[in-house]
Design a protein around this motif. Structure first.
Motif, PDB file in Angstrom:
ATOM      1  N   HIS A 110       5.419  -3.533  -9.060  1.00 54.17           N
ATOM      2  CA  HIS A 110       5.011  -2.146  -9.273  1.00 54.17           C
ATOM      3  C   HIS A 110       3.876  -2.070 -10.289  1.00 54.17           C
ATOM      4  N   ASP A 111       2.820  -1.350  -9.928  1.00 52.89           N
ATOM      5  CA  ASP A 111       1.700  -1.118 -10.843  1.00 52.89           C
ATOM      6  C   ASP A 111       0.928   0.094 -10.323  1.00 52.89           C
ATOM      7  N   ILE A 136       3.205  -5.789   0.885  1.00 51.69           N
ATOM      8  CA  ILE A 136       1.986  -5.068   1.259  1.00 51.69           C
ATOM      9  C   ILE A 136       2.182  -3.562   1.120  1.00 51.69           C
ATOM     10  N   HIS A 137       3.384  -3.072   1.418  1.00 48.03           N
ATOM     11  CA  HIS A 137       3.638  -1.635   1.267  1.00 48.03           C
ATOM     12  C   HIS A 137       3.607  -1.236  -0.203  1.00 48.03           C
ATOM     13  N   GLU A 138       4.158  -2.077  -1.068  1.00 49.20           N
ATOM     14  CA  GLU A 138       4.156  -1.794  -2.506  1.00 49.20           C
ATOM     15  C   GLU A 138       2.733  -1.764  -3.054  1.00 49.20           C
ATOM     16  N   LEU A 139       1.898  -2.710  -2.637  1.00 50.53           N
ATOM     17  CA  LEU A 139       0.507  -2.740  -3.088  1.00 50.53           C
ATOM     18  C   LEU A 139      -0.258  -1.525  -2.565  1.00 50.53           C
ATOM     19  N   TRP A 140      -0.066  -1.211  -1.296  1.00 49.65           N
ATOM     20  CA  TRP A 140      -0.759  -0.066  -0.694  1.00 49.65           C
ATOM     21  C   TRP A 140      -0.324   1.240  -1.340  1.00 49.65           C
ATOM     22  N   ASN A 141       0.909   1.319  -1.768  1.00 51.14           N
ATOM     23  CA  ASN A 141       1.470   2.550  -2.306  1.00 51.14           C
ATOM     24  C   ASN A 141       0.816   2.954  -3.619  1.00 51.14           C
ATOM     25  N   TYR A 142       0.244   1.988  -4.365  1.00 46.57           N
ATOM     26  CA  TYR A 142      -0.272   2.293  -5.699  1.00 46.57           C
ATOM     27  C   TYR A 142      -1.754   1.979  -5.876  1.00 46.57           C
ATOM     28  N   ALA A 143      -2.297   1.054  -5.103  1.00 47.30           N
ATOM     29  CA  ALA A 143      -3.704   0.694  -5.271  1.00 47.30           C
ATOM     30  C   ALA A 143      -4.606   1.633  -4.471  1.00 47.30           C
ATOM     31  N   ASP A 144      -5.827   1.853  -4.987  1.00 40.00           N
ATOM     32  CA  ASP A 144      -6.780   2.681  -4.257  1.00 40.00           C
ATOM     33  C   ASP A 144      -7.243   1.984  -2.981  1.00 40.00           C
ATOM     34  N   ASN A 173      -1.520  -4.724   8.990  1.00 35.96           N
ATOM     35  CA  ASN A 173      -2.748  -4.048   9.407  1.00 35.96           C
ATOM     36  C   ASN A 173      -2.625  -2.533   9.345  1.00 35.96           C
ATOM     37  N   GLN A 174      -1.425  -2.016   9.172  1.00 38.35           N
ATOM     38  CA  GLN A 174      -1.246  -0.580   8.979  1.00 38.35           C
ATOM     39  C   GLN A 174      -1.523  -0.159   7.540  1.00 38.35           C
ATOM     40  N   TYR A 175      -1.478  -1.092   6.617  1.00 42.67           N
ATOM     41  CA  TYR A 175      -1.595  -0.773   5.192  1.00 42.67           C
ATOM     42  C   TYR A 175      -2.800  -1.431   4.515  1.00 42.67           C
TER      43      TYR A 175
END
Length: 263
Positions: A110-111, A136-144, A173-175
């Protein structure tokens, strides 16, 4: 003045001095804790770009990347389910996360302060199959912006592994804004085992070296910008990178492909 009174006076003054000392020590402790907290926040705020190497294959690619140059503004995080494999990658200054369960995975990764996050992994492996979807979902959820650099297994590694790799790629490929995919089954015959990671590591180096980390309005400046159709993007990136780097063998063999995020 009796002895007891004198003792009480001495104890009173001693107690006052002790209180002053305790207050002073408490202030120092509070100041030190505040400084450490602010230092942590400053470091955290200064690291807005992160590369997450998932599993042994991802670790090998990022190790190759680190041998190509220095990246002081990038935080590198190595993740694996086996401690022996985990600790053989990266440097002592990098983060190493031993994955055990999904809640712990979410907590460790988380970041909410990232401009860019990059997942590097080998698709189809035990670790990526178990944690790749959530990472990948965790990264996509918070990164621009979220990118992925990944490898596909060869047919010799089994149809089941290839099937799982394809399923994970479709999910990623969805995220991922851009996914750079290396098909190990199409690598040219003259590429040695030691050079298998060179192509992805070099492409990742270009993205990380870019001052804006892929964010630009100028097409000629984009290392991994999202600005066109997948066909146009692949043609532009192939032309740019194949001319910029000695990677002609990879491109001629069709081992490298670029994929835009699916809507």
């Amino acid at each position: 003045m009796d002895l007891n009174h004198k003792i009480n006076i001495v104890l009173y003054h001693f107690a006052r001095q002790l209180c002053k000392f305790i207050k002073f020590a408490s202030c120092i402790t509070i100041c030190v804790m505040l400084m450490l907290f602010l230092q942590h926040r400053i470091i955290k705020l200064s690291i807005m770009f992160r590369v997450v190497a998932l599993d042994n294959a991802g670790g090998n690619i990022v190790d190759r990347l680190l041998s190509l140059g220095d990246f002081p503004d990038i935080q590198f995080v190595f993740c694996d389910t086996y401690e022996v494999d985990l600790m053989k990658h990266g440097r002592s200054t990098d983060r190493h996360v031993l994955l055990s369960n999904l809640p712990k995975c979410h907590e460790d990764l988380h970041d909410d302060n990232e401009l860019m996050a990059v997942l590097v992994t080998g698709l189809g492996g035990e670790c990526s199959n178990r944690f790749g979807y959530d990472v990948i979902h965790e990264l996509w959820n918070y990164a621009d912006r979220t990118y992925c650099f990944a490898t596909l297994p060869t047919a010799f590694e089994g149809t089941e592994r290839c099937r799982k790799a394809t399923e994970l790629f479709d999910w990623i490929n969805q995220y991922s804004d851009i996914t750079v995919l290396q098909d190990n089954g199409k690598l040219p015959e003259n590429i040695s085992i030691n050079d298998m990671d060179y192509c992805l590591a070099s492409l990742l180096q270009l993205a990380l070296d870019h001052p804006k980390k892929g964010l630009s309005d100028e097409k000629d400046e984009l290392p991994l910008g999202v600005w066109a159709t997948q066909k146009q993007l692949m043609m532009a990136l192939r032309a740019k990178y194949s001319n910029y780097l000695p990677l002609a063998d990879y491109y001629e063999a069709g081992a490298i492909s670029f994929h835009k995020q699916k809507d």
